[in-house]
Design a protein around this motif. Structure first.
Motif, PDB file in Angstrom:
ATOM      1  N   GLY A  23       2.724   9.058 -16.282  1.00 34.19           N
ATOM      2  CA  GLY A  23       3.347   9.317 -14.995  1.00 34.19           C
ATOM      3  C   GLY A  23       2.390   9.729 -13.897  1.00 34.19           C
ATOM      4  O   GLY A  23       2.816  10.113 -12.824  1.00 34.19           O
ATOM      5  N   LEU A  24       1.072   9.664 -14.132  1.00 32.67           N
ATOM      6  CA  LEU A  24       0.101  10.090 -13.133  1.00 32.67           C
ATOM      7  C   LEU A  24      -0.828   8.945 -12.737  1.00 32.67           C
ATOM      8  O   LEU A  24      -1.202   8.125 -13.555  1.00 32.67           O
ATOM      9  CB  LEU A  24      -0.746  11.247 -13.670  1.00 32.67           C
ATOM     10  CG  LEU A  24       0.005  12.515 -14.049  1.00 32.67           C
ATOM     11  CD1 LEU A  24      -0.952  13.510 -14.683  1.00 32.67           C
ATOM     12  CD2 LEU A  24       0.674  13.123 -12.831  1.00 32.67           C
ATOM     13  N   TYR A  25      -1.185   8.911 -11.471  1.00 32.29           N
ATOM     14  CA  TYR A  25      -2.152   7.953 -10.961  1.00 32.29           C
ATOM     15  C   TYR A  25      -3.358   8.726 -10.439  1.00 32.29           C
ATOM     16  O   TYR A  25      -3.231   9.862  -9.980  1.00 32.29           O
ATOM     17  CB  TYR A  25      -1.581   7.165  -9.774  1.00 32.29           C
ATOM     18  CG  TYR A  25      -0.476   6.214 -10.116  1.00 32.29           C
ATOM     19  CD1 TYR A  25      -0.745   5.027 -10.777  1.00 32.29           C
ATOM     20  CD2 TYR A  25       0.839   6.476  -9.750  1.00 32.29           C
ATOM     21  CE1 TYR A  25       0.266   4.125 -11.072  1.00 32.29           C
ATOM     22  CE2 TYR A  25       1.854   5.583 -10.041  1.00 32.29           C
ATOM     23  CZ  TYR A  25       1.558   4.414 -10.701  1.00 32.29           C
ATOM     24  OH  TYR A  25       2.553   3.525 -10.988  1.00 32.29           O
ATOM     25  N   THR A  26      -4.515   8.085 -10.453  1.00 36.53           N
ATOM     26  CA  THR A  26      -5.654   8.676  -9.771  1.00 36.53           C
ATOM     27  C   THR A  26      -5.428   8.490  -8.273  1.00 36.53           C
ATOM     28  O   THR A  26      -4.574   7.695  -7.845  1.00 36.53           O
ATOM     29  CB  THR A  26      -6.979   7.988 -10.165  1.00 36.53           C
ATOM     30  OG1 THR A  26      -6.954   6.636  -9.696  1.00 36.53           O
ATOM     31  CG2 THR A  26      -7.212   8.038 -11.672  1.00 36.53           C
ATOM     32  N   PHE A  27      -6.189   9.199  -7.471  1.00 39.49           N
ATOM     33  CA  PHE A  27      -6.070   9.078  -6.023  1.00 39.49           C
ATOM     34  C   PHE A  27      -6.337   7.634  -5.589  1.00 39.49           C
ATOM     35  O   PHE A  27      -5.598   7.079  -4.774  1.00 39.49           O
ATOM     36  CB  PHE A  27      -7.052  10.035  -5.344  1.00 39.49           C
ATOM     37  CG  PHE A  27      -6.916  10.087  -3.847  1.00 39.49           C
ATOM     38  CD1 PHE A  27      -5.768  10.596  -3.260  1.00 39.49           C
ATOM     39  CD2 PHE A  27      -7.928   9.642  -3.028  1.00 39.49           C
ATOM     40  CE1 PHE A  27      -5.631  10.647  -1.882  1.00 39.49           C
ATOM     41  CE2 PHE A  27      -7.811   9.682  -1.651  1.00 39.49           C
ATOM     42  CZ  PHE A  27      -6.663  10.189  -1.077  1.00 39.49           C
ATOM     43  N   GLU A  28      -7.358   7.012  -6.156  1.00 39.82           N
ATOM     44  CA  GLU A  28      -7.701   5.634  -5.809  1.00 39.82           C
ATOM     45  C   GLU A  28      -6.591   4.664  -6.198  1.00 39.82           C
ATOM     46  O   GLU A  28      -6.277   3.734  -5.456  1.00 39.82           O
ATOM     47  CB  GLU A  28      -9.019   5.222  -6.462  1.00 39.82           C
ATOM     48  CG  GLU A  28     -10.219   5.996  -5.977  1.00 39.82           C
ATOM     49  CD  GLU A  28     -10.476   5.846  -4.486  1.00 39.82           C
ATOM     50  OE1 GLU A  28     -10.276   4.734  -3.958  1.00 39.82           O
ATOM     51  OE2 GLU A  28     -10.879   6.834  -3.856  1.00 39.82           O
ATOM     52  N   GLU A  29      -5.990   4.856  -7.373  1.00 40.38           N
ATOM     53  CA  GLU A  29      -4.888   3.991  -7.812  1.00 40.38           C
ATOM     54  C   GLU A  29      -3.678   4.155  -6.894  1.00 40.38           C
ATOM     55  O   GLU A  29      -3.025   3.167  -6.534  1.00 40.38           O
ATOM     56  CB  GLU A  29      -4.491   4.309  -9.245  1.00 40.38           C
ATOM     57  CG  GLU A  29      -5.507   3.884 -10.272  1.00 40.38           C
ATOM     58  CD  GLU A  29      -5.198   4.412 -11.668  1.00 40.38           C
ATOM     59  OE1 GLU A  29      -5.620   3.751 -12.631  1.00 40.38           O
ATOM     60  OE2 GLU A  29      -4.535   5.464 -11.798  1.00 40.38           O
ATOM     61  N   ALA A  30      -3.387   5.385  -6.506  1.00 38.32           N
ATOM     62  CA  ALA A  30      -2.250   5.641  -5.620  1.00 38.32           C
ATOM     63  C   ALA A  30      -2.459   4.976  -4.264  1.00 38.32           C
ATOM     64  O   ALA A  30      -1.531   4.389  -3.696  1.00 38.32           O
ATOM     65  CB  ALA A  30      -2.041   7.145  -5.459  1.00 38.32           C
ATOM     66  N   ILE A  31      -3.688   5.040  -3.749  1.00 38.07           N
ATOM     67  CA  ILE A  31      -3.995   4.383  -2.475  1.00 38.07           C
ATOM     68  C   ILE A  31      -3.799   2.879  -2.600  1.00 38.07           C
ATOM     69  O   ILE A  31      -3.192   2.237  -1.732  1.00 38.07           O
ATOM     70  CB  ILE A  31      -5.437   4.701  -2.030  1.00 38.07           C
ATOM     71  CG1 ILE A  31      -5.546   6.173  -1.633  1.00 38.07           C
ATOM     72  CG2 ILE A  31      -5.870   3.797  -0.884  1.00 38.07           C
ATOM     73  CD1 ILE A  31      -6.960   6.633  -1.399  1.00 38.07           C
ATOM     74  N   GLU A  32      -4.316   2.304  -3.675  1.00 34.33           N
ATOM     75  CA  GLU A  32      -4.196   0.861  -3.894  1.00 34.33           C
ATOM     76  C   GLU A  32      -2.729   0.437  -3.947  1.00 34.33           C
ATOM     77  O   GLU A  32      -2.331  -0.554  -3.321  1.00 34.33           O
ATOM     78  CB  GLU A  32      -4.896   0.473  -5.193  1.00 34.33           C
ATOM     79  CG  GLU A  32      -4.810  -0.988  -5.521  1.00 34.33           C
ATOM     80  CD  GLU A  32      -5.427  -1.325  -6.862  1.00 34.33           C
ATOM     81  OE1 GLU A  32      -5.055  -2.360  -7.422  1.00 34.33           O
ATOM     82  OE2 GLU A  32      -6.272  -0.559  -7.353  1.00 34.33           O
ATOM     83  N   ILE A  33      -1.914   1.175  -4.651  1.00 33.56           N
ATOM     84  CA  ILE A  33      -0.486   0.855  -4.754  1.00 33.56           C
ATOM     85  C   ILE A  33       0.189   0.971  -3.398  1.00 33.56           C
ATOM     86  O   ILE A  33       0.976   0.105  -2.994  1.00 33.56           O
ATOM     87  CB  ILE A  33       0.191   1.770  -5.796  1.00 33.56           C
ATOM     88  CG1 ILE A  33      -0.323   1.427  -7.194  1.00 33.56           C
ATOM     89  CG2 ILE A  33       1.712   1.663  -5.721  1.00 33.56           C
ATOM     90  CD1 ILE A  33       0.029   2.452  -8.241  1.00 33.56           C
ATOM     91  N   PHE A  34      -0.138   2.021  -2.656  1.00 37.30           N
ATOM     92  CA  PHE A  34       0.448   2.236  -1.336  1.00 37.30           C
ATOM     93  C   PHE A  34       0.091   1.079  -0.391  1.00 37.30           C
ATOM     94  O   PHE A  34       0.971   0.518   0.278  1.00 37.30           O
ATOM     95  CB  PHE A  34      -0.044   3.569  -0.759  1.00 37.30           C
ATOM     96  CG  PHE A  34       0.442   3.837   0.624  1.00 37.30           C
ATOM     97  CD1 PHE A  34       1.717   4.334   0.844  1.00 37.30           C
ATOM     98  CD2 PHE A  34      -0.371   3.590   1.716  1.00 37.30           C
ATOM     99  CE1 PHE A  34       2.170   4.586   2.123  1.00 37.30           C
ATOM    100  CE2 PHE A  34       0.069   3.829   3.008  1.00 37.30           C
ATOM    101  CZ  PHE A  34       1.346   4.333   3.209  1.00 37.30           C
ATOM    102  N   ILE A  35      -1.191   0.706  -0.360  1.00 39.45           N
ATOM    103  CA  ILE A  35      -1.639  -0.364   0.532  1.00 39.45           C
ATOM    104  C   ILE A  35      -0.994  -1.692   0.155  1.00 39.45           C
ATOM    105  O   ILE A  35      -0.541  -2.452   1.024  1.00 39.45           O
ATOM    106  CB  ILE A  35      -3.183  -0.482   0.519  1.00 39.45           C
ATOM    107  CG1 ILE A  35      -3.829   0.789   1.089  1.00 39.45           C
ATOM    108  CG2 ILE A  35      -3.651  -1.726   1.268  1.00 39.45           C
ATOM    109  CD1 ILE A  35      -3.542   1.063   2.541  1.00 39.45           C
ATOM    110  N   ARG A  36      -0.908  -1.977  -1.139  1.00 37.85           N
ATOM    111  CA  ARG A  36      -0.254  -3.221  -1.572  1.00 37.85           C
ATOM    112  C   ARG A  36       1.215  -3.238  -1.186  1.00 37.85           C
ATOM    113  O   ARG A  36       1.740  -4.272  -0.762  1.00 37.85           O
ATOM    114  CB  ARG A  36      -0.387  -3.396  -3.077  1.00 37.85           C
ATOM    115  CG  ARG A  36      -1.754  -3.832  -3.498  1.00 37.85           C
ATOM    116  CD  ARG A  36      -1.778  -4.079  -4.981  1.00 37.85           C
ATOM    117  NE  ARG A  36      -3.089  -4.515  -5.409  1.00 37.85           N
ATOM    118  CZ  ARG A  36      -3.324  -5.072  -6.563  1.00 37.85           C
ATOM    119  NH1 ARG A  36      -2.338  -5.257  -7.424  1.00 37.85           N
ATOM    120  NH2 ARG A  36      -4.544  -5.446  -6.881  1.00 37.85           N
ATOM    121  N   ALA A  37       1.885  -2.105  -1.320  1.00 39.16           N
ATOM    122  CA  ALA A  37       3.308  -2.028  -0.963  1.00 39.16           C
ATOM    123  C   ALA A  37       3.496  -2.266   0.533  1.00 39.16           C
ATOM    124  O   ALA A  37       4.385  -3.012   0.949  1.00 39.16           O
ATOM    125  CB  ALA A  37       3.881  -0.679  -1.373  1.00 39.16           C
TER     126      ALA A  37
END
Length: 65
Positions: A23-37
């Protein structure tokens, strides 16, 4: 121009999103998901660039583990 809500923008394509580990993402993974969304929602390229600039600022703060 009237602002449209997320559902009204229309998806360009659905990117594949990695499933979180425990249930946890790294900061970089969270940014990538946000930008893709946001890209899939059809947000303007200038806005995406602004998001990158904001996230670069947070990376430079060195407060993230």
């Amino acid at each position: 121009m009237k602002h449209r809500f997320i559902g009204e923008r229309g998806a360009i394509g659905t990117p594949k999103v990695r499933q979180p580990r425990n249930g946890l993402y790294t900061f970089e993974e969270a940014i990538e998901i946000f930008i893709r969304a946001k890209t899939a929602e059809g947000v303007r390229p200038g806005t995406i660039t602004g998001y990158h600039d904001i996230f670069r600022y947070f990376r430079q703060l060195n407060v993230m583990p």
